[in-house]
Design an enzyme around this catalytic site. Structure first.
Site, PDB file in Angstrom:
ATOM      1  N   HIS A 153       0.911  -1.188   0.034  1.00 41.52           N
ATOM      2  CA  HIS A 153      -0.129   0.059   0.056  1.00 41.52           C
ATOM      3  C   HIS A 153       0.971   1.165  -0.059  1.00 41.52           C
ATOM      4  O   HIS A 153       1.923   1.301   0.561  1.00 41.52           O
ATOM      5  CB  HIS A 153      -0.798  -0.020   1.129  1.00 41.52           C
ATOM      6  CG  HIS A 153      -2.035   0.959   1.108  1.00 41.52           C
ATOM      7  ND1 HIS A 153      -2.116   2.310   1.434  1.00 41.52           N
ATOM      8  CD2 HIS A 153      -3.361   0.765   0.595  1.00 41.52           C
ATOM      9  CE1 HIS A 153      -3.104   2.839   1.148  1.00 41.52           C
ATOM     10  NE2 HIS A 153      -4.032   1.909   0.811  1.00 41.52           N
TER      11      HIS A 153
ATOM     12  N   ASP B  10      -8.073  -5.381   0.296  1.00 46.49           N
ATOM     13  CA  ASP B  10      -8.531  -6.280  -0.863  1.00 46.49           C
ATOM     14  C   ASP B  10      -8.144  -7.652  -0.883  1.00 46.49           C
ATOM     15  O   ASP B  10      -8.534  -8.600  -1.671  1.00 46.49           O
ATOM     16  CB  ASP B  10      -7.837  -5.559  -2.293  1.00 46.49           C
ATOM     17  CG  ASP B  10      -8.561  -4.185  -2.396  1.00 46.49           C
ATOM     18  OD1 ASP B  10      -9.718  -4.276  -2.328  1.00 46.49           O
ATOM     19  OD2 ASP B  10      -7.857  -3.447  -3.052  1.00 46.49           O
TER      20      ASP B  10
END
Ligand code: ACO
Length: 433
Positions: A309, A367
């Protein structure tokens, strides 16, 4: 925002120095105010991907990527996911405070009153190919809302801004579910305003006019939590897209359509779809080793989807909630163990012990688990990102409203480091080689 000091920039070539103010917020790193940099020095900053650039002042969401913290208006996402619900969180994001009982009831009712779409929009759907991706359809339909709701396009009128916000939050589940129904050739389902936000969406997705839809409260709760976990995430790519589109004075429906387009990419909202595809391709636990070897090979360009991320250099706090939720849903629905979930857990264990992922601070993001939970809930893969878009609409519109109401905001206009041809004479066609 407060002034906390200055920094001095020195040009080593000329020996000239300039002082720039340092501004502090309530928490998080301070920023160097470079608004006068070009005027004072003749230099621009260079920051592709905005890795060190704050584009706005905001009071909505705070992330500490190193500690894995996510706060909405000061409330921790884990606590919100456990104790609150999507309607309450939406009110909080839009208004800055949690609603009291009366405010919550009114807000929920106001949103509910906007769930239906203009009837002519159904005709609009019929112009799409049946095999169109639901995200392509959502992008088009949301953009087209500005052709239907002329009475909420004036961005300078606070009431019209509010009506547009409510319309977008309320209509997104209807738009998403209709995109799905169209792709499978089933009749559109009108909203049922007796149901909750999440319940209504599930019925519009899975219900048919010929049968009564029986709501599973576990699935309804899980969907509400999924909406909460995706509601806002400060200045990510799609939110920045919405703000940038809105900075020119574009109407809110057009801005949210731009956000949907940005969210669709596999590096952003499309990642959960990619995680599932990746796990299916890997196929079994014995293939994890060779797959991770490919991920670590720079020449291969394979990424472990659902890992890494831009901001979190620790566990994504939403992934922690999603992981727990995933197990609860599988257990309650009596699915037992899903081989893909087992593979995902094994993959997570492998990656978290691997030097490559440790040294680059790559942890699972939201996710990594959302795809598996969607699968357990019977959501088709093509709808994964649509659900993300439904949830994120409240975040986008809250951020858009904050920008419009901020007296400091200006049209977004980044500059560049030009490295193309310098001025040269035009060569006539006959003289070109
Ligand atoms: N698998 C393998 N290596 C990775 C991964 C990954 N998933 N993510 C980053 N890296 C490596 C890069 O190769 C790079 O290595 P290098 O320094 O040797 O060149 C290093 O880690 C830094 O990566 P960047 O791409 O520079 O990091 P950035 O912050 O730009 O990217 C992103 C963040 C796009 C999310 C990235 O981690 C990624 O592609 N992850 C997979 C896709 C994904 O899961 N996206 C969902 C994000 S969450 C969301 O949108 C809700």
């Amino acid at each position: 925002m407060s002034n906390t000091g200055t920094v001095t920039l020195t040009d080593d070539a000329t020996g000239k120095s300039w002082k720039f103010p340092v501004l502090g917020g309530s928490i998080g790193p301070n920023v160097i105010d470079v608004r006068k940099l070009y005027g004072d020095t003749g230099y621009f900053t260079y920051d592709p991907g905005f890795t060190s650039t704050g584009s706005c002042e905001s009071k909505i969401t705070y992330i500490d990527g190193d500690k894995g913290v996510l706060l909405h208006r000061g409330y921790n996402i884990a606590e919100l996911a456990e104790k609150s619900d999507f309607m309450e969180l939406s009110y909080l994001l839009l208004n800055g405070e949690l609603p009291n009982a009366q405010q919550k009831a009114k807000f929920t009712r106001d949103i509910t009153m906007h769930t239906m779409l203009h009837e002519q929009i159904a005709t609009f759907y019929r112009g799409f190919r049946r095999d169109a991706h639901p995200m392509a359809v959502c992008c088009g339909v949301v953009g087209a809302l500005s052709a239907f709701y002329h009475d909420s396009l004036d961005i300078n009128d606070p009431h019209q801004r509010m009506v547009a916000s409510y319309r977008l939050i309320a209509k997104m589940p209807t738009i998403g579910a209709m995109a799905y129904k169209y792709s499978v050739g089933q009749p559109f389902m009108y909203p049922d305003n007796k149901l909750s936000y999440a319940g209504n969406f599930l019925r519009m997705m899975f219900g048919v006019p010929a049968e009564e839809y029986v709501m599973n409260p576990v699935v309804e709760k899980a969907m509400d939590r999924i909406f909460m976990l995706h509601a806002d995430h400060e200045q990510n790519a799609s939110t920045s897209t919405v703000r940038l589109a809105g900075s020119s004075g574009a109407n809110p429906f057009a801005c949210i359509a731009a956000g949907i387009a940005s969210l669709w990419g596999p590096s952003h909202g499309g990642a959960n779809e990619a995680v599932l595809k990746m796990l299916q391709e890997i196929g079994g636990k014995d293939k994890i080793g060779p797959f991770l070897a490919r991920v670590k090979d720079k020449a291969d360009h394979t990424r472990l989807m659902g890992f890494g991320h831009r901001v979190y250099k620790n566990y994504d706090p939403r992934a922690t909630v999603m992981r727990k939720s995933c197990h609860e849903v599988l257990a309650t629905l009596g699915i037992g163990s899903d081989p893909l979930l087992e593979l995902a857990m094994e993959m997570e264990e492998f990656a978290l012990k691997d030097d490559y992922f440790i040294s680059k601070k790559l942890y699972p993001n939201v996710d990594f688990y959302s795809g598996i939970i969607f699968r357990a809930l019977g959501i088709p893969v093509s709808m994964f990102t649509v659900i993300f878009a439904i949830a994120r609409t409240v975040g986008w519109i809250s951020q858009w409203t904050e920008m419009i109401e901020d007296p400091q905001s200006k049209i977004g206009r980044p500059r560049q480091l030009y490295s193309g041809q310098t001025e040269r004479p035009y060569t006539p066609l006959h003289a070109r080689k």
